[in-house]
Design a protein around this motif. Structure first.
Motif, PDB file in Angstrom:
ATOM      1  N   UNK B  12     -25.850  79.155  19.813  1.00 37.85           N
ATOM      2  CA  UNK B  12     -24.958  80.315  19.913  1.00 37.85           C
ATOM      3  C   UNK B  12     -25.575  81.512  19.199  1.00 37.85           C
ATOM      4  N   UNK B  13     -26.119  81.278  18.004  1.00 35.83           N
ATOM      5  CA  UNK B  13     -26.749  82.371  17.246  1.00 35.83           C
ATOM      6  C   UNK B  13     -27.933  82.952  18.006  1.00 35.83           C
ATOM      7  N   UNK B  15     -28.391  82.997  21.265  1.00 38.35           N
ATOM      8  CA  UNK B  15     -27.892  83.808  22.383  1.00 38.35           C
ATOM      9  C   UNK B  15     -27.304  85.112  21.869  1.00 38.35           C
ATOM     10  N   UNK B  17     -28.286  86.919  19.645  1.00 38.98           N
ATOM     11  CA  UNK B  17     -29.324  87.903  19.329  1.00 38.98           C
ATOM     12  C   UNK B  17     -29.696  88.753  20.542  1.00 38.98           C
ATOM     13  N   UNK B  20     -26.335  93.091  23.927  1.00 38.85           N
ATOM     14  CA  UNK B  20     -25.049  93.114  24.622  1.00 38.85           C
ATOM     15  C   UNK B  20     -24.360  91.771  24.662  1.00 38.85           C
ATOM     16  N   UNK B  21     -24.865  90.786  23.953  1.00 43.36           N
ATOM     17  CA  UNK B  21     -24.219  89.473  23.920  1.00 43.36           C
ATOM     18  C   UNK B  21     -23.484  89.323  22.594  1.00 43.36           C
ATOM     19  N   UNK B  24     -18.503  85.811  21.469  1.00 42.80           N
ATOM     20  CA  UNK B  24     -17.747  85.123  22.514  1.00 42.80           C
ATOM     21  C   UNK B  24     -18.617  84.752  23.703  1.00 42.80           C
ATOM     22  N   UNK B  25     -19.414  85.720  24.157  1.00 43.66           N
ATOM     23  CA  UNK B  25     -20.307  85.476  25.296  1.00 43.66           C
ATOM     24  C   UNK B  25     -21.349  84.419  24.925  1.00 43.66           C
ATOM     25  N   UNK B  27     -21.024  82.011  22.842  1.00 44.88           N
ATOM     26  CA  UNK B  27     -20.335  80.715  22.873  1.00 44.88           C
ATOM     27  C   UNK B  27     -20.211  80.203  24.302  1.00 44.88           C
ATOM     28  N   UNK B  28     -19.868  81.138  25.198  1.00 46.56           N
ATOM     29  CA  UNK B  28     -19.676  80.765  26.594  1.00 46.56           C
ATOM     30  C   UNK B  28     -20.989  80.249  27.197  1.00 46.56           C
ATOM     31  N   UNK B  29     -22.094  80.942  26.908  1.00 43.25           N
ATOM     32  CA  UNK B  29     -23.396  80.514  27.421  1.00 43.25           C
ATOM     33  C   UNK B  29     -23.740  79.124  26.864  1.00 43.25           C
ATOM     34  N   UNK B  30     -23.598  78.997  25.542  1.00 37.84           N
ATOM     35  CA  UNK B  30     -23.979  77.740  24.890  1.00 37.84           C
ATOM     36  C   UNK B  30     -23.124  76.596  25.418  1.00 37.84           C
ATOM     37  N   UNK B  31     -21.844  76.856  25.566  1.00 41.03           N
ATOM     38  CA  UNK B  31     -20.940  75.803  26.013  1.00 41.03           C
ATOM     39  C   UNK B  31     -21.222  75.409  27.455  1.00 41.03           C
ATOM     40  N   UNK B  32     -21.719  76.364  28.225  1.00 41.01           N
ATOM     41  CA  UNK B  32     -22.072  76.059  29.614  1.00 41.01           C
ATOM     42  C   UNK B  32     -23.124  74.948  29.656  1.00 41.01           C
TER      43      UNK B  32
END
Lengths: 209, 209
Positions: B12-13, B15, B17, B20-21, B24-25, B27-32
């Motif tokens: 998450x950290x 992403x 970096x 524009x992320x 929340x975003x 987290x969403x990417x990582x959780x995907x």
């Protein structure tokens, strides 16, 4: 003829595969690595590579935990009240509730919601394990913290039916006006729910309190 | 106590970096990756790792090219008109222009724009190389395709001054109403520019055409 070097196109395509990332955003992410520092990607690459071997699921709550643990800290911590269980659809819902610092019970991740359209039946969710936990941990309250969607509501109803004769308190998260939202901007359904579930501040003390 | 496994927090950290992320975003990417397929990240990881050794800069146009090439295909292709050069700030601007399929000249990437605030002086940009190209390739038209920002305009002006007595055609991209935008929704500056640079459709033939 390729306008972009294949190494860059491939990175754009890989970003493009992420949810909600269109071609433009993927280009922006990829180009950031080109501009910022070509080696900056190594951190993200390492994190992605380490992910599969780094995470596991709690055997009790099905929360995401480090791979070398068996149970979630949120379950084993003696300060957490094991007799109160918040039932959530996905592991990340735990994070959202934890951020409020208002909840001191434990969690149970269903791993999805009942959805006939997506072919998800109650048997595929961790409902059996939830019923088992209710007995094992002498659970007194179940907070059905699923979304207010059709799937969330029907999953909550299904769980409520499964528990049936068991004498425990079952609750849903309160629905109403979000903090900071003006009346005039609230949608009809939310406002309707807020009126229906209005909070009594005081009432005449005429016996039936 | 960590609510999330460290392997997931780190992802998450990483992403987070990206430009524009937000958290929340990220987290969403990582959780995907957690939901979708824990190993799905290997493609993105491989692309990120391969990036530094996979791309280079064209020695002539400074466009992004595969590391094993010396010049951009957009320069060496005999179908591209080397006497027309579009001057852009960043390599990705080339992609935007190429997508129109309207341009058949070559490109020159400045590598930024003159910006005293950010400490970017003309000497740091590839302007010297551009002047050299004008002589070498017998350039007849220069399209200054920089943004309409203060930096974009002053960079264009600077280049125009540097070329000075050289007798070549210099142009800027047309400014006006975007296609599909109604008059009433256009901002004042755009509309002002559209009036100023109005396109003549016909006029009385009184000698001064």
């Amino acid at each position: 003829m390729n306008v972009l070097p294949p190494a860059l196109s491939e990175l754009i395509d890989a970003f493009n595969a992420l949810p909600g990332v269109g071609p433009r955003t993927a280009e922006r992410y990829a180009y950031w690595f080109v501009r910022h520092d070509l080696n900056a990607g190594s951190r993200l690459a390492a994190a992605l590579t380490a992910l599969p071997s780094g995470i596991g699921y709690c055997e009790k709550t099905f929360a995401l935990i480090p791979a070398d643990q068996q149970y979630s800290d949120l379950y084993t911590d003696p300060r957490r009240d094991k007799t109160v269980v918040a039932v959530v659809a996905e592991p990340f819902d735990i994070l959202a509730i934890e951020k409020t610092s208002q909840y001191h019970g434990t969690y149970h991740v269903l791993g999805g919601l009942v959805s006939p359209i997506d072919g998800i039946s109650p048997e595929q969710l961790h409902i059996k394990e939830l019923l088992q936990r209710i007995d094992e941990d002498n659970v007194t309250e179940l907070i059905l913290a699923t979304n207010a969607s059709v799937e969330g509501e029907s999953t909550a109803l299904y769980i409520q039916q499964q528990i049936g004769p068991k004498k425990i308190k079952i609750s849903r998260l309160a629905r109403g006006l979000p903090i900071g939202v003006d009346l005039e901007y609230a949608d009809q359904i939310t406002l309707g729910r807020a009126i229906e579930h209005r909070q009594i501040l005081s009432q005449p003390d005429n016996g039936n309190k």
